[in-house]
Scaffold this active site. Structure first.
Site, PDB file in Angstrom:
ATOM      1  CG  HIS A  99      -1.718  -1.040   1.589  1.00  0.00           C
ATOM      2  ND1 HIS A  99      -1.281  -2.159   2.230  1.00  0.00           N
ATOM      3  CD2 HIS A  99      -3.043  -1.218   1.397  1.00  0.00           C
ATOM      4  CE1 HIS A  99      -2.292  -2.995   2.417  1.00  0.00           C
ATOM      5  NE2 HIS A  99      -3.380  -2.452   1.920  1.00  0.00           N
ATOM      6  CG  ASP A 102       1.826  -0.902   3.353  1.00  0.00           C
ATOM      7  OD1 ASP A 102       1.065  -0.528   4.255  1.00  0.00           O
ATOM      8  OD2 ASP A 102       1.514  -1.744   2.479  1.00  0.00           O
ATOM      9  CD  GLU A 230      -7.641  -8.307  -0.840  1.00  0.00           C
ATOM     10  OE1 GLU A 230      -6.691  -7.763  -1.435  1.00  0.00           O
ATOM     11  OE2 GLU A 230      -7.592  -8.622   0.359  1.00  0.00           O
ATOM     12  CG  ASP A 294      -4.192 -10.809  -0.948  1.00  0.00           C
ATOM     13  OD1 ASP A 294      -3.363 -10.775  -1.879  1.00  0.00           O
ATOM     14  OD2 ASP A 294      -4.616  -9.794  -0.369  1.00  0.00           O
ATOM     15  CG  ASP A 305      -8.798 -10.724   7.473  1.00  0.00           C
ATOM     16  OD1 ASP A 305      -8.561 -11.886   7.107  1.00  0.00           O
ATOM     17  OD2 ASP A 305      -8.509  -9.722   6.794  1.00  0.00           O
ATOM     18  CG  ASP A 307      -4.827 -11.109   7.419  1.00  0.00           C
ATOM     19  OD1 ASP A 307      -5.737 -11.622   6.744  1.00  0.00           O
ATOM     20  OD2 ASP A 307      -4.645  -9.880   7.494  1.00  0.00           O
ATOM     21  CG  ASP A 337      -3.122  -9.757   2.942  1.00  0.00           C
ATOM     22  OD1 ASP A 337      -2.594  -9.382   4.007  1.00  0.00           O
ATOM     23  OD2 ASP A 337      -4.087  -9.180   2.407  1.00  0.00           O
TER      24      ASP A 337
HETATM   25  C1  XLS Z   1      -7.418  -6.629   4.430  1.00  0.00           C
HETATM   26  C2  XLS Z   1      -6.953  -6.837   3.062  1.00  0.00           C
HETATM   27  C3  XLS Z   1      -5.833  -5.918   2.614  1.00  0.00           C
HETATM   28  C4  XLS Z   1      -5.705  -5.957   1.116  1.00  0.00           C
HETATM   29  C5  XLS Z   1      -4.957  -4.822   0.534  1.00  0.00           C
HETATM   30  O1  XLS Z   1      -8.124  -7.433   5.005  1.00  0.00           O
HETATM   31  O2  XLS Z   1      -6.618  -8.170   2.892  1.00  0.00           O
HETATM   32  O3  XLS Z   1      -4.644  -6.254   3.238  1.00  0.00           O
HETATM   33  O4  XLS Z   1      -5.142  -7.137   0.668  1.00  0.00           O
HETATM   34  O5  XLS Z   1      -5.504  -3.597   0.849  1.00  0.00           O
HETATM   35 NI    NI Z   2      -5.690  -9.030   1.219  1.00  0.00          NI
HETATM   36 NI    NI Z   3      -7.378  -9.566   4.655  1.00  0.00          NI
END
Ligand code: XLS
Ligand code: NI
Ligand code: NI
EC number: 5.3.1.5
Length: 436
Positions: A99, A102, A230, A294, A305, A307, A337
């Site tokens: 991003h 980032d 996304e 992702d 989430d 991740d 991700d």
């Molecule tokens: C958040 C998203 C983010 C996107 C990019 O949940 O996964 O990280 O991949 O903005």
């Molecule tokens: Ni993502």
């Molecule tokens: Ni995410």
């Protein structure tokens, strides 16, 4: 400066190795179905989880030990570029994603933000030229800053919409400068908290307006990345418009964006929407909209989430099966991700976690290729739908039947129709034999 002097370039050593800093399944040059693993998987590393995530959570302070903090935010940003490329090179990852916020400090004004982005993207470009590592996608973060409290493209405030447009313009300039192959829109706050004060139609029309401006600007500057949306059903907003693959496809088709937009699908977003990851890929693939993924996984016991790095071989096998069925994922890729758990705070966990994810996807690729080699699922499906290959079924598919002709057929055929057992438990057990 070298940030990880104790970590050498990660090599493939095979399943027998005891070295935690080695691949046990991901062998970049190994050929599967006529392509190397590296070409199939197109791994990317995410700047946000790797470089800027600090290990804090709503109840706790940062835990991550990271050696790249400098005297000013800009100095830290420069150090991060150095450290990030060291990680990419040592993991042999061909791609990365970020991003805008980032990589560079936002500063106090848009001009300052642009200047910082120019300084950092110059450094990134030099590193890309030196290493051959490429940009899978970048995106604009239009959800963290308080100005986006009510969304970006979907904000009720036209000044916010305009600011978002300025971020997207710069994002596309950066994409052109760095040769980005895709450009992502994740609608972090493109949704609503309450319908009582929401004009859903205007908000969605405006999001589409922003996307069309992006297409037009890309054409103007002669840069055409694959645009990706996304989907995610919720978090941070209660309800996000890009709920899942099917909902997002309806949006794409309604606004005539299908020539320029595909989907970037995320494992944990799929499960938050009540789907499996492979369900989302299947919906995209059959509609010619599978753009990129992702790669991460959620936790069945948690409703948000998380991740997590993908470590579930069953899931990655079914995901890679979809990618192989799709004829590959390029120009998209497999972007981690994924973030290390708060308790995995050591800097070398960044390597261990990516190795785990890369090995799990390599296992998925090998398993999926074996399933295809045996025609295990394709034979099973062909048999299951055989009634549409001949006789009345073939005639239905060919468009030669109507309600009257089928009534006539059914009157003769009778009500005693025979179905066959799916033996689905046997199928699932046989599938387990293919997990690598
Ligand atoms: C958040 C998203 C983010 C996107 C990019 O949940 O996964 O990280 O991949 O903005
Ligand atoms: Ni993502
Ligand atoms: Ni995410």
């Amino acid at each position: 400066m070298v940030y990880f002097p104790e970590v050498e370039k990660i090599q493939y050593e095979g399943v027998g190795t005891k070295n935690p800093f080695a691949f046990r399944h991901y062998n970049p040059e190994e050929v599967v179905e006529g392509k190397t693993m590296k070409e199939h998987l197109r791994f990317a590393i995410a700047y946000w989880h790797t470089m800027t995530q600090d290990g804090s959570d709503p109840f706790g302070n940062p835990t991550n030990e990271r050696p790249w903090f400098g005297a000013t935010p800009l100095e830290t940003a420069k150090n991060r570029v150095e450290a990030f490329f060291e990680i990419l090179v040592k993991l042999d990852a061909p791609y990365f994603c970020f991003h805008d916020i980032d990589i560079a400090p936002e500063g106090d004004t848009l001009e300052e933000f642009y200047e910082n982005l120019d300084i950092i993207t110059d450094l990134i470009k030099a590193k890309m030229d030196e290493t051959g590592i490429k940009l899978l996608w970048n995106t604009a973060n239009m959800f963290s800053n308080p100005r986006f409290v009510n969304g970006a493209g979907s904000s009720n405030n036209a000044d916010v919409f305009a600011y978002a447009a300025a971020q997207v313009k710069k994002g596309l300039d950066i994409s052109k400068k760095l040769g980005g192959e895709n450009y992502v829109f994740w609608g972090g706050r493109e949704g609503y908290e309450s319908l009582l004060n929401t004009d859903m139609k205007l908000e969605q029309d405006n999001i589409a307006r922003l996307f069309k401006m992006a297409i037009a600007y890309g054409e103007k500057i002669g840069h055409k990345p694959q645009f990706l949306i996304e989907p995610k059903p919720k978090e941070p907003t209660k309800h996000q418009y890009d709920f899942d693959a099917a909902t997002t496809l309806a949006f794409i088709l309604k606004y005539g964006l299908e020539g320029d937009f595909k989907l970037n699908l995320e494992g944990n977003h799929a499960t938050l929407a009540g789907h499996t990851f492979e369900h989302e890929l299947t919906v995209a693939r059959i509609n010619d909209a599978l753009g990129s993924i992702d790669a991460n996984q959620g936790d069945v016991l948690l409703g948000w989430d998380t991740d997590e790095f993908p470590t579930n071989v069953f899931d990655t096998t079914l995901v890679m099966l979809e990618i192989l069925e799709n004829g590959g994922i390029a120009p998209g890729g497999v972007n981690f991700d994924s973030k290390v758990r708060r308790s995995s705070f050591a800097k070398e966990d960044l390597f261990l976690a990516h190795i785990a994810g890369m090995d799990t996807f390599a296992r998925g690729l090998k398993g999926a290729a074996a399933i295809r080699k045996d025609n295990f699922l394709s034979d099973l499906k062909a048999k299951r739908y055989a009634s549409f290959e001949s006789g009345i079924g073939a005639s239905i598919v060919a468009g030669n039947e109507d309600l009257e002709s089928l009534t006539e057929y059914s009157l003769k055929n009778g009500a005693n129709i025979k179905n066959e057992s799916s033996h689905i438990e046997l199928v699932k057990s046989q599938l387990n034999d293919y997990l690598v």
